[in-house]
Scaffold this motif. Structure first.
Motif, PDB file in Angstrom:
ATOM      1  N   VAL A  45     -10.735   4.110   2.001  1.00  0.00           N
ATOM      2  CA  VAL A  45      -9.706   4.184   2.686  1.00  0.00           C
ATOM      3  C   VAL A  45      -8.680   5.076   1.850  1.00  0.00           C
ATOM      4  CG1 VAL A  45      -7.839   3.517   4.457  1.00  0.00           C
ATOM      5  CG2 VAL A  45     -10.008   2.178   4.334  1.00  0.00           C
ATOM      6  N   ALA A  46      -8.379   6.083   2.235  1.00  0.00           N
ATOM      7  CA  ALA A  46      -7.275   6.888   1.560  1.00  0.00           C
ATOM      8  C   ALA A  46      -5.867   6.192   1.557  1.00  0.00           C
ATOM      9  CB  ALA A  46      -7.144   8.443   2.087  1.00  0.00           C
ATOM     10  N   ILE A  47      -5.115   6.069   0.507  1.00  0.00           N
ATOM     11  CA  ILE A  47      -3.884   5.144   0.623  1.00  0.00           C
ATOM     12  C   ILE A  47      -2.822   6.585   0.736  1.00  0.00           C
ATOM     13  CG2 ILE A  47      -1.996   4.065  -0.504  1.00  0.00           C
ATOM     14  CD1 ILE A  47      -4.622   2.497   0.553  1.00  0.00           C
ATOM     15  N   ASP A  48      -1.946   6.522   1.852  1.00  0.00           N
ATOM     16  CA  ASP A  48      -1.145   7.700   2.349  1.00  0.00           C
ATOM     17  C   ASP A  48       0.260   7.117   2.707  1.00  0.00           C
ATOM     18  OD1 ASP A  48       0.482   9.604   3.463  1.00  0.00           O
ATOM     19  OD2 ASP A  48      -1.137  10.180   4.845  1.00  0.00           O
ATOM     20  N   PRO A  49       1.155   7.190   1.499  1.00  0.00           N
ATOM     21  CA  PRO A  49       2.379   6.437   1.957  1.00  0.00           C
ATOM     22  C   PRO A  49       3.138   6.913   2.970  1.00  0.00           C
ATOM     23  CG  PRO A  49       2.583   7.986  -0.198  1.00  0.00           C
ATOM     24  CD  PRO A  49       0.851   7.879   0.416  1.00  0.00           C
ATOM     25  N   GLN A  50       2.957   8.057   3.519  1.00  0.00           N
ATOM     26  CA  GLN A  50       3.572   8.590   4.608  1.00  0.00           C
ATOM     27  C   GLN A  50       3.206   7.866   6.148  1.00  0.00           C
ATOM     28  OE1 GLN A  50       5.970  10.894   4.076  1.00  0.00           O
ATOM     29  NE2 GLN A  50       5.269  10.579   2.041  1.00  0.00           N
TER      30      GLN A  50
ATOM     31  N   ALA B  60       1.158   1.887   7.953  1.00  0.00           N
ATOM     32  CA  ALA B  60       0.749   0.879   7.125  1.00  0.00           C
ATOM     33  C   ALA B  60       0.395   1.527   5.652  1.00  0.00           C
ATOM     34  CB  ALA B  60      -0.237   0.274   7.657  1.00  0.00           C
ATOM     35  N   GLY B  61       0.405   2.607   5.228  1.00  0.00           N
ATOM     36  CA  GLY B  61      -0.042   3.131   4.151  1.00  0.00           C
ATOM     37  C   GLY B  61      -1.682   3.495   4.188  1.00  0.00           C
ATOM     38  N   LEU B  62      -2.325   3.476   5.411  1.00  0.00           N
ATOM     39  CA  LEU B  62      -3.565   3.869   5.565  1.00  0.00           C
ATOM     40  C   LEU B  62      -3.887   5.189   6.078  1.00  0.00           C
ATOM     41  CD1 LEU B  62      -4.525   0.345   7.229  1.00  0.00           C
ATOM     42  CD2 LEU B  62      -4.616   0.926   4.601  1.00  0.00           C
ATOM     43  N   GLY B  63      -4.556   6.061   5.161  1.00  0.00           N
ATOM     44  CA  GLY B  63      -4.842   7.515   5.588  1.00  0.00           C
ATOM     45  C   GLY B  63      -6.154   7.521   6.036  1.00  0.00           C
ATOM     46  N   ASP B  64      -7.079   8.596   5.741  1.00  0.00           N
ATOM     47  CA  ASP B  64      -8.431   8.628   6.324  1.00  0.00           C
ATOM     48  C   ASP B  64      -9.418   7.638   5.780  1.00  0.00           C
ATOM     49  OD1 ASP B  64      -7.463  10.860   7.803  1.00  0.00           O
ATOM     50  OD2 ASP B  64      -7.976  12.469   6.000  1.00  0.00           O
ATOM     51  N   PHE B  65     -10.482   7.319   6.685  1.00  0.00           N
ATOM     52  CA  PHE B  65     -11.389   6.649   6.246  1.00  0.00           C
ATOM     53  C   PHE B  65     -12.664   7.329   5.729  1.00  0.00           C
ATOM     54  CE2 PHE B  65     -15.484   4.441   7.851  1.00  0.00           C
ATOM     55  CZ  PHE B  65     -15.373   3.411   6.938  1.00  0.00           C
TER      56      PHE B  65
ATOM     57  N   LEU C 215       0.729  -1.243  -0.074  1.00  0.00           N
ATOM     58  CA  LEU C 215      -0.024  -0.063  -0.043  1.00  0.00           C
ATOM     59  C   LEU C 215       0.998   1.236   0.017  1.00  0.00           C
ATOM     60  CD1 LEU C 215      -2.911  -0.944   2.651  1.00  0.00           C
ATOM     61  CD2 LEU C 215      -2.765  -1.050  -0.020  1.00  0.00           C
ATOM     62  N   ARG C 216       1.911   1.356   0.777  1.00  0.00           N
ATOM     63  CA  ARG C 216       2.735   2.428   0.830  1.00  0.00           C
ATOM     64  C   ARG C 216       3.788   2.632  -0.725  1.00  0.00           C
ATOM     65  NH1 ARG C 216       4.146   0.449   5.801  1.00  0.00           N
ATOM     66  NH2 ARG C 216       6.140  -0.507   5.056  1.00  0.00           N
TER      67      ARG C 216
END
Length: 485
Positions: free
Chosen positions: A144-149, A152-157, A29-30
């Motif tokens: 779920v937004a994918i956020d490489p920062q 687990a690469g998981l951003g906002d729901f 995901l990241r």
């Protein structure tokens, strides 16, 4: 604690479970999130991937949505991906292979439908919300937004349509009015039955009403796509619930009318509400006998094994009801329906043969079959024998415990007989004791129909008497040949 606090706590627990489920894909995901971010695009995990994570179910497929257009994705994903597929590009979907993973990434959609076929007039959207609102059910409209920062690469729901609350209450509801959603794509009604089976969810009252009113529109869908949904439904955890929803709403009348047609055909023992519920019970019991994962052939055969009963129902002078030869009629009906749904020849043959054979055991009585009859049972079942064992055992739904125990004991005895004969001779491949070349040589005839006739005679002899020596077989063949001149 207020209901709101309780709901918030339950939601937090579900989100934590999803994070754990998705954590195994953290590196992937990241990585993919970084590729999109560097290209200036947003990426979201969406649909069934999010739903299954929230349910704590393993999901082999990862589905994403993005504001990037397909041709843009192809350009910036090519250096990163191990493989790209463009089979869904007309609908905005790019398939991506990376290591052991297969990803599907689709551009935000804001489709409209022509309301005649189910084909969408593909229009790309610019907002995640526009994409989510066009999905089939609210439980599939979370992202779920994918956020490489992020770790687990998981951003906002993102849950603008109340999917989490629907998931918590295990309810299938549509993002927009169900009449609009099902008008856009009538296959969604069949998907509701499939999700009932797979997820053990219930449909919202307004969805049930719309399905009942709009069931005839399912006829707009190609039979190939219908068959895919039916298979997924049957392979679910509770196919009985899905089948019953189909029948109660009228969807079954469109795609599988023979099943609903079994309602109110009271069986000969008067011990079931009707043949329909008996068949659903047999399906459930067949599933309980599976020992190596879901078996689609067995499940289809269990569902359809008695569809010949309504057509063969007769009221007898003693007040009883009979269904003579319903297995013969049922096998023909199963073959016709499965061909109409465009199943493979192998699938059609296997299911219809199991329907045809499911009553054969009842001639076994109290173990009075000859060795010849046992050989024929095994030979006619062929590679379906193990499934036939399960189907016959599942077909025992009597509430009379003594009768049920006797039936199972008789079948135990038949299986023991089969095992004993199999130890002495190769029951799986009952063939004549002489081959075609030996037949031609002995009878001094050329290749042709007469050889086939002689071969079939020897096979019948083999089934009747078991293995013969070469000399015995040759002697019997010559006797038969001379007698027919």
């Amino acid at each position: 604690m207020s209901d709101h606090d309780h709901d918030a706590g339950a939601d937090a627990e579900l989100l934590a479970r999803a994070a754990v489920a998705l954590n195994r894909y953290g590196d992937l995901l990241r990585d993919v999130g970084a590729v999109f971010a560097e290209a200036g695009h947003r990426l979201y995990l969406v649909g069934g991937s999010v739903r299954d994570a929230l349910l704590g179910r393993p999901s082999p497929d990862l589905d994403f949505t993005t504001d990037a257009r397909p041709e843009q994705m192809q350009a910036f994903l090519r250096p990163w991906a191990d493989a790209l597929w463009d089979t869904g590009i007309d609908f905005g979907t790019i398939g991506v292979g990376k290591g052991d993973h297969r990803l599907e990434i689709t551009t935000f959609r804001a489709d409209s439908y022509d309301q005649v076929s189910r084909n969408p007039q593909v229009r790309y959207g610019d907002r995640l919300e526009d994409d989510l609102v066009r999905r089939d059910f609210t439980v599939n409209a979370m992202a779920v937004a994918i956020d490489p920062q992020k770790p687990a690469g998981l951003g906002d729901f993102h849950d603008p349509l109340g999917g989490l609350a629907a998931l918590r209450s295990r309810t299938l509801d549509t993002p927009s009015a169900p009449e609009v959603s099902f008008g856009d794509d009538p296959l969604r009604m069949l998907r509701a039955a499939r999700f009932m089976s797979q997820l053990r969810f219930q449909v919202a009252p307004r969805v049930l009403t719309a399905m009942t009113e709009m069931a005839p529109q399912l006829a707009r869908i190609t039979v190939e796509r219908v068959a895919v949904e039916l298979d997924k439904l049957l392979l679910g955890e509770d196919p009985v619930a899905g089948i019953d929803l189909m029948v109660q709403t009228g969807l079954g009348d469109v795609v599988l009318p023979e099943v609903g047609g079994m309602r109110m055909a009271i069986d000969e023992h008067h011990q079931h509400k009707d043949v329909y519920w008996h068949s659903l019970t047999v399906l459930r019991q067949a599933i309980d006998l599976e020992d190596d994962g879901p078996d689609l052939v067995l499940r289809w055969a269990a569902l359809l094994h008695d569809i010949g009963k309504p057509a063969t129902r007769r009221h007898e002078p003693d007040g009883g009801v009979s269904f003579h030869h319903h297995e013969v009629v049922g096998a023909k009906m199963a073959r016709k329906r499965m061909r109409a749904l465009k199943y493979s020849k192998q699938m059609v043959d296997d299911v219809s043969q199991l329907v045809f054979l499911h009553l054969r055991f009842h001639g076994y009585g109290d173990g009075k079959w000859t060795d010849s009859a046992v050989r024929r049972y095994v030979t006619d079942a062929g590679p379906l024998l193990t499934r036939l064992h399960k189907l016959v055992r599942a077909d025992c739904t009597t509430r009379n415990k003594r009768r049920a125990a006797r039936l199972q004991a008789n079948y135990d005895d038949l299986e023991r007989r089969i095992a004993e004969l199999a130890a002495k001779e190769d029951l799986q491949r009952v063939r004549p004791d002489l081959d075609g070349n030996e037949i031609m040589k002995l009878l001094d005839i050329p290749a042709g129909p007469q050889v086939g006739e002689a071969w079939r005679y020897l096979k019948e002899l083999r089934l009747d008497r078991g293995p013969l020596s070469h000399d015995e077989a040759a002697d019997e063949l010559l006797k038969w040949w001379n007698a027919r001149k």
